[in-house]
Enzyme design. Structure first.
Site, PDB file in Angstrom:
ATOM      1  N   ASP A  97       0.816  -1.224   0.000  1.00  0.00           N
ATOM      2  CA  ASP A  97       0.000   0.000   0.000  1.00  0.00           C
ATOM      3  C   ASP A  97       0.852   1.278   0.000  1.00  0.00           C
ATOM      4  O   ASP A  97       0.340   2.370   0.208  1.00  0.00           O
ATOM      5  CB  ASP A  97      -0.951  -0.004   1.211  1.00  0.00           C
ATOM      6  N   ASP A 119      10.626   0.978  20.548  1.00  0.00           N
ATOM      7  CA  ASP A 119      10.823   2.388  20.884  1.00  0.00           C
ATOM      8  C   ASP A 119       9.704   2.830  21.833  1.00  0.00           C
ATOM      9  O   ASP A 119       8.542   2.894  21.439  1.00  0.00           O
ATOM     10  CB  ASP A 119      10.752   3.191  19.564  1.00  0.00           C
ATOM     11  N   ASP A 177      12.603   7.020  24.410  1.00  0.00           N
ATOM     12  CA  ASP A 177      12.543   8.347  23.801  1.00  0.00           C
ATOM     13  C   ASP A 177      12.655   9.410  24.896  1.00  0.00           C
ATOM     14  O   ASP A 177      11.936   9.336  25.907  1.00  0.00           O
ATOM     15  CB  ASP A 177      11.191   8.463  23.079  1.00  0.00           C
ATOM     16  N   GLU A 234      17.556   7.648  24.774  1.00  0.00           N
ATOM     17  CA  GLU A 234      17.866   8.846  23.993  1.00  0.00           C
ATOM     18  C   GLU A 234      18.012   9.990  24.979  1.00  0.00           C
ATOM     19  O   GLU A 234      17.035  10.467  25.551  1.00  0.00           O
ATOM     20  CB  GLU A 234      16.738   9.165  23.012  1.00  0.00           C
ATOM     21  N   HIS A 271      17.006   8.979  12.623  1.00  0.00           N
ATOM     22  CA  HIS A 271      15.839   9.509  11.909  1.00  0.00           C
ATOM     23  C   HIS A 271      15.591  10.995  12.151  1.00  0.00           C
ATOM     24  O   HIS A 271      14.671  11.553  11.568  1.00  0.00           O
ATOM     25  CB  HIS A 271      14.604   8.703  12.324  1.00  0.00           C
ATOM     26  N   ASP A 272      16.356  11.614  13.033  1.00  0.00           N
ATOM     27  CA  ASP A 272      16.154  13.028  13.332  1.00  0.00           C
ATOM     28  C   ASP A 272      17.214  13.924  12.704  1.00  0.00           C
ATOM     29  O   ASP A 272      17.168  15.136  12.891  1.00  0.00           O
ATOM     30  CB  ASP A 272      16.200  13.252  14.856  1.00  0.00           C
TER      31      ASP A 272
HETATM   32  C1  NOJ Z   1      12.856  12.103  19.866  1.00  0.00           C
HETATM   33  C2  NOJ Z   1      12.518  11.365  18.615  1.00  0.00           C
HETATM   34  O1  NOJ Z   1      13.685  10.763  18.124  1.00  0.00           O
HETATM   35  C3  NOJ Z   1      11.924  12.369  17.656  1.00  0.00           C
HETATM   36  O2  NOJ Z   1      11.737  11.814  16.385  1.00  0.00           O
HETATM   37  C4  NOJ Z   1      10.632  12.868  18.248  1.00  0.00           C
HETATM   38  O3  NOJ Z   1      10.120  13.893  17.430  1.00  0.00           O
HETATM   39  C5  NOJ Z   1      10.827  13.389  19.665  1.00  0.00           C
HETATM   40  N1  NOJ Z   1      11.658  12.548  20.467  1.00  0.00           N
HETATM   41  C6  NOJ Z   1       9.499  13.501  20.371  1.00  0.00           C
HETATM   42  O4  NOJ Z   1       9.029  12.235  20.694  1.00  0.00           O
END
Ligand code: NOJ
Length: 532
Positions: A26, A99, A201, A260, A320-321
């Site tokens: 999809d 996560d 997180d 994190e 990913h950030d």
């Molecule tokens: C850290 C995460 O890696 C990020 O992608 C997210 O936007 C913020 N925490 C808020 O959860």
């Protein structure tokens, strides 16, 4: 120790599930898609996967805003798919890390809907509600890291709630025992489904000051940066709670907690890491370091220095950030620098994390403003388009839509997929993919690379990053030429008189000729030798 081997000596791979592999056709990545790709991950030598959130979400923060912690978003599969994934991963010796986003929920989470329904609802105190100051003023000066003030006014309740991220992500009240109890249940739910570890997180932001005091102010660019964050993060209550989380994990050997670090620096990341606390924390220095041997050397040394003797480093080049490692480190489409960076990541002391696509040198695609998905990237355009760029579709083959899906993917795709893809790189012995594979293989072969101490030996720190990894029985020398030219490296000093055996290089296949104890390294060469 054996049960901990997978996270301590192994290699972990981060998956952004929406753009990794589409199992049901999809255009949106899902858990069945991940199952299909486990063979490739096993071939690469991966020991664990961290999957970014796949829980039900209205997608304001693309999965980091959750409406149900104990379920799978229907676009990404079902709980039965999760169980199949765990079983299939375990069969291949791959562990699964979920996560956990526990600082905040979505504003559409049933808890928050209840919480904002009335001041006397039992869920009201699950979030951080405060009365306005006279004149409807905000309760204090706390900010949102995503921009602006952190307090959102609710007309109906005539109260403010606090959100560290988007206003659609209200922060949970960690001082309410009912919240903590629910978190314990969530942890056990995933552990009962065979989960091996959690990535936490922004754990450092869970607890806020009980008296809601104003943060002291300082100079800075954005409102958030103009404060010392002493009251809205890293509160002392964190430590006992981390110890409790760790104790839950320790009920069974081989489970893993990685955090994190919020608003990180190496010292802070180190503070939360060690026996009885988190097994690992993310220190973002390597992932922010530009192409420079001396800067990498400094970042590594700082991490080694601040960590307690019995704490274990965690290393990564991107996530990913942030911008992809290739966008930060490589020159155009050339991958030699990325081979050198991979050699560093996989020979440093600590747990290496590979961000999906890094093993084939995925670059972030150009994204037009109109096509941006992530609200944060939209808000800070053109200064922060990084998150969408780092979340583009995994490039599996040169076929349509990169073999990700038979239909147009929901996430962007880099047009270079016709050449840069897993299938092509698997077939090319000199590809980045095969270099990663070899590095992971030698890491598994050589105990010094997994367990040895780290000892810098560089004699030309401007371009060369060199270090030993040493156990009592084995010495491995890693020499990384980050310059583009032939550069001599002197095997003198502490290395005088030692004899070397060739292990791996991206530029040669045999031991380099030594003249006067000097090796001539090719430009952008990663050379690994073993003492005999
Ligand atoms: C850290 C995460 O890696 C990020 O992608 C997210 O936007 C913020 N925490 C808020 O959860």
């Amino acid at each position: 120790m054996d049960a901990d081997r997978w996270w301590k000596e192994g290699v972990i791979y981060q998956i952004y599930p929406r753009s990794f592999a589409d199992g049901n056709g999809d255009g949106f990545g899902d858990l069945p898609g991940i199952i299909e790709k486990l063979d490739v991950l096993q071939e690469l030598g991966i020991d664990g996967i961290w999957i970014s959130p796949f829980f039900p979400t209205p997608d304001v923060d693309l999965g980091y805003d959750i409406t149900d912690y104990c379920n799978v978003d229907p676009r990404m599969g079902t709980m039965a798919d999760y169980d199949r994934l765990v079983e299939a991963a375990h069969r291949r010796g791959i562990h699964v890390i979920v996560d956990l986003v526990l600082n905040h929920t979505s504003d559409r989470h049933p808890w928050f809907i209840q919480s904002r329904s009335s001041r006397d609802n039992p869920y009201h105190d699950w979030y951080l509600w405060r009365d306005p100051k006279p004149g409807k003023k905000r309760p204090n000066n706390w900010a949102s890291i995503f921009g602006g003030h952190g307090w959102e006014y609710d007309e109906h309740l005539d109260q403010y709630y606090f959100h560290m991220f988007y206003k659609e992500q209200p922060d949970l009240n960690w001082r309410n025992p009912a919240v903590v109890d629910e978190v314990r249940k969530i942890m056990r739910f995933w552990l009962d489904h065979g989960t091996d570890g959690f990535r936490l997180d922004v754990f450092g932001a869970y607890f806020k000051d009980a008296m809601f005091r104003d943060n002291p102010t300082k100079l800075g660019l954005r409102y958030f940066d103009r404060q010392e964050h002493i009251y809205d993060a890293d509160q002392p209550e964190m430590m006992p709670w981390l110890r409790e989380m760790r104790a839950i994990m320790d009920e069974k050997p081989g489970r893993y907690l990685v955090g994190e670090t919020f608003f990180p620096n190496p010292e802070k990341a180190a503070r939360y890491c060690g026996p009885g606390l988190l097994h690992g924390t993310f220190n973002f220095e390597l992932s922010n370091t530009p192409w420079s041997a001396s800067k990498f050397a400094k970042a590594i040394q700082r991490w080694e220095t601040v960590l307690a003797k019995n704490a274990w480093p965690t290393n990564f080049l991107s996530n990913h950030d942030q911008a992809r490692a290739a966008d930060r480190l490589a020159h155009g489409e050339d991958d030699e620098r990325l081979k050198v960076a991979a050699a560093m990541l996989l020979t440093l002391r600590g747990t290496p994390y590979i961000y999906y696509g890094e093993e084939i040198g995925m670059r972030g695609p150009r994204i037009k403003r109109a096509d941006i998905i992530d609200p944060l990237s939209k808000k800070y355009w053109p200064f922060y388009p990084a998150r969408d760029k780092a979340r583009s579709v995994a490039q599996w083959s040169g076929q349509e839509y990169a073999g990700f899906s038979p239909v147009k993917p929901a996430y962007p795709l880099h047009p270079n997929f016709t050449k840069r893809n897993v299938e092509a790189q698997r077939a090319d012995p000199n590809s980045l993919f095969n270099f990663y594979k070899k590095l992971i293989h030698i890491r598994k072969e050589l105990p010094a690379l997994r367990q040895g101490k780290y000892q810098p030996v560089s004699d030309d720190p401007r371009v060369i990053l060199a270090y030993l990894r040493q156990t009592e029985d084995q010495t491995v020398l890693v020499v990384l030429n980050m310059g583009g030219k032939l550069t001599p490296f002197f095997l003198g000093g502490a290395l005088t008189g030692m004899k070397w055996e060739f292990v791996l290089s991206n530029k040669r296949t045999t031991l380099p000729v030594l003249s006067n104890q000097t090796i001539l390294l090719e430009g952008e060469e990663a050379l690994i030798l073993k003492a005999v």
